[in-house]
Design a protein around this motif. Structure first.
Motif, short mmCIF file in Angstrom:
data_model
loop_
_atom_site.label_atom_id
_atom_site.label_comp_id
_atom_site.label_asym_id
_atom_site.label_seq_id
_atom_site.Cartn_x
_atom_site.Cartn_y
_atom_site.Cartn_z
N ALA A 1 0.84 -1.21 0.00
CA ALA A 1 0.00 0.00 0.00
C ALA A 1 0.88 1.26 0.00
N PHE A 2 1.96 1.26 0.80
CA PHE A 2 2.87 2.43 0.80
C PHE A 2 3.42 2.67 -0.61
N LYS A 3 3.83 1.58 -1.25
CA LYS A 3 4.42 1.69 -2.59
C LYS A 3 3.38 2.24 -3.58
N ALA A 4 2.19 1.68 -3.54
CA ALA A 4 1.14 2.09 -4.48
C ALA A 4 0.81 3.57 -4.32
N ILE B 1 -10.12 -13.62 4.64
CA ILE B 1 -9.11 -12.75 3.99
C ILE B 1 -9.62 -11.31 3.91
N ASP B 2 -10.94 -11.15 3.73
CA ASP B 2 -11.48 -9.78 3.66
C ASP B 2 -11.40 -9.08 5.02
N MET B 3 -11.67 -9.86 6.08
CA MET B 3 -11.51 -9.28 7.43
C MET B 3 -10.06 -8.85 7.64
N LEU B 4 -9.13 -9.70 7.23
CA LEU B 4 -7.71 -9.41 7.39
C LEU B 4 -7.32 -8.12 6.66
N VAL B 5 -7.79 -8.01 5.42
CA VAL B 5 -7.43 -6.84 4.61
C VAL B 5 -8.07 -5.57 5.18
N TYR B 6 -9.33 -5.66 5.59
CA TYR B 6 -10.00 -4.46 6.12
C TYR B 6 -9.43 -4.03 7.48
N GLN B 7 -9.03 -5.01 8.31
CA GLN B 7 -8.42 -4.58 9.58
C GLN B 7 -7.10 -3.87 9.31
N GLY B 8 -6.37 -4.38 8.31
CA GLY B 8 -5.09 -3.75 7.95
C GLY B 8 -5.32 -2.36 7.36
N TRP C 1 -3.08 5.45 11.04
CA TRP C 1 -1.70 5.95 11.12
C TRP C 1 -1.43 7.12 10.18
N THR C 2 -1.93 6.99 8.93
CA THR C 2 -1.50 7.93 7.89
C THR C 2 -2.58 8.96 7.53
N GLY C 3 -3.82 8.68 7.88
CA GLY C 3 -4.93 9.55 7.47
C GLY C 3 -5.33 9.31 6.02
N VAL C 4 -4.72 8.32 5.38
CA VAL C 4 -4.99 8.04 3.96
C VAL C 4 -5.70 6.69 3.85
N THR C 5 -6.74 6.63 2.98
CA THR C 5 -7.41 5.35 2.75
C THR C 5 -6.59 4.55 1.74
N PRO C 6 -6.11 3.38 2.10
CA PRO C 6 -5.25 2.63 1.18
C PRO C 6 -6.05 1.86 0.13
N VAL D 1 -4.96 -3.66 -3.78
CA VAL D 1 -3.50 -3.83 -3.71
C VAL D 1 -3.13 -4.61 -2.44
N MET D 2 -3.78 -4.26 -1.33
CA MET D 2 -3.46 -4.95 -0.06
C MET D 2 -3.88 -6.41 -0.13
N LYS D 3 -5.05 -6.67 -0.73
CA LYS D 3 -5.54 -8.05 -0.79
C LYS D 3 -4.62 -8.91 -1.67
#
Ligand SMILES: NC(=O)c1ccc[n+]([C@@H]2O[C@H](COP(=O)([O-])OP(=O)(O)OC[C@H]3O[C@@H](n4cnc5c(N)ncnc54)[C@H](OP(=O)(O)O)[C@@H]3O)[C@@H](O)[C@H]2O)c1
Length: 271
Positions: free
Chosen positions: A23-26, A237-244, A251-256, A260-262
């Motif tokens: 997500a940081f890279k994207a 997997i969706d719970m995992l991605v949404y918690q992340g 942390w960042t104030g940005v919606t990732p 990409v995360m999934k």
């Protein structure tokens, strides 16, 4: 460069670094997310060290989710749950439970509303706790069942202070009516009990919603059976991605980017 990470013990199988770094890279954010293996006796010193080093945020996993609350300030839902998986490190350390958010978001993504519904949760550990509090917070009735009755009864007692919650022993579920079945145990997980069901197969009734929090494999025995019975399914997997994603946003104030995360999580799980 900002630094984030996950602390747990053990932590080597975590896919969170893959998700967050992707997500940081994207987004072109100059930041890095690392794994920190922290022994239980070192939680306080690790948090002091993280603050001193300027680490901006941490995910927290087994077995530290409760212990970190001694050294941080939780929001209201996290305080009720009594466990945190996300810390935002500022002057103070702020604590959040994004597992609760991730579970609700995964249900919403599958088109499942929870208000007024009855959810049967199998399990009484950290994941079950977060999900139970999140569900009653949104107006659902929760039925808890668990292998160890005492632990299930304790969770039921805690949740009942805030909403409708009852305990039913795992062998007495046949006549219990519910709309959503949630597996919050590791039963069915690769390397633990692959191919196994967390409840008797008769409990997986036609037409209910079945949510398996186990995400490795994605298609667990429970999910396969649910599909065969025409149930709507919700993936761990969706719970995992949404918690992340929620931690990232805190942390960042940005919606990732969720996709990409999934993708990164699935690639990491494939090894
Ligand atoms: N998708 C996600 O984002 C996400 C996030 C967190 C967790 N999870 C999933 O949820 C699972 C549980 O995590 P947790 O943090 O809640 O773990 P935990 O705190 O260790 O709790 C484990 C729960 O599973 C039950 N259990 C364990 N082995 C069992 C077995 N063989 N038969 C019946 N019940 C069994 C335990 O029952 P007893 O009380 O009887 O020991 C307890 O209720 C994880 O393995 C993971 O797959 C998914």
């Amino acid at each position: 460069m900002d630094c984030y990470g996950i602390m747990g013990y053990p932590v080597k199988h975590s896919v969170s670094p893959a998700m967050h770094n992707a997500a940081f890279k994207a987004l072109g954010i100059e930041a890095v997310y690392a794994k920190f293996e922290v022994k239980p006796e070192n939680v306080e010193i690790a948090l002091k060290g993280a603050k001193a080093l300027g680490i901006k945020g941490l995910n927290v996993t087994i077995p530290h989710k409760e212990e970190v609350l001694k050294f941080s300030k939780p929001d209201e839902l996290t305080a009720k749950i009594g466990a945190a998986n996300t810390l935002k490190i500022e002057e103070e350390i702020l604590a959040y439970n994004t597992d609760a958010y991730g579970a609700i978001k995964a249900l919403e993504k599958a088109g499942v509303g929870v208000s007024g519904k009855v959810a049967l949760i199998v399990g009484a550990g950290g994941a079950a706790r977060a999900i139970a509090f999140a569900l009653v917070d949104r107006g659902a009735t929760v039925v808890i069942t668990n292998r160890t009755e005492q632990r299930g009864l304790k969770l039921t007692q805690d949740v009942r202070k805030y909403g409708n919650c009852v305990f039913v022993p795992i062998n007495d579920l046949e006549n219990v009516k519910f709309d959503i079945l949630i597996n919050a145990t590791p039963v069915g997980m690769s390397g633990y009990m692959p191919g196994k069901l967390p409840v008797d197969e008769r409990i997986v009734r036609e037409g209910i919603v079945v949510f398996d929090t186990v995400y490795n494999p994605m298609e667990t025995a429970l999910i396969r059976l649910a599909k065969m019975r025409g149930c709507k399914v919700v993936y761990g997997i969706d719970m995992l991605v949404y918690q992340g994603a929620k931690s990232f946003e805190i942390w960042t104030g940005v919606t990732p980017p969720i996709d990409v995360m999934k993708k990164a999580a699935l690639n990491a799980l494939r090894g």
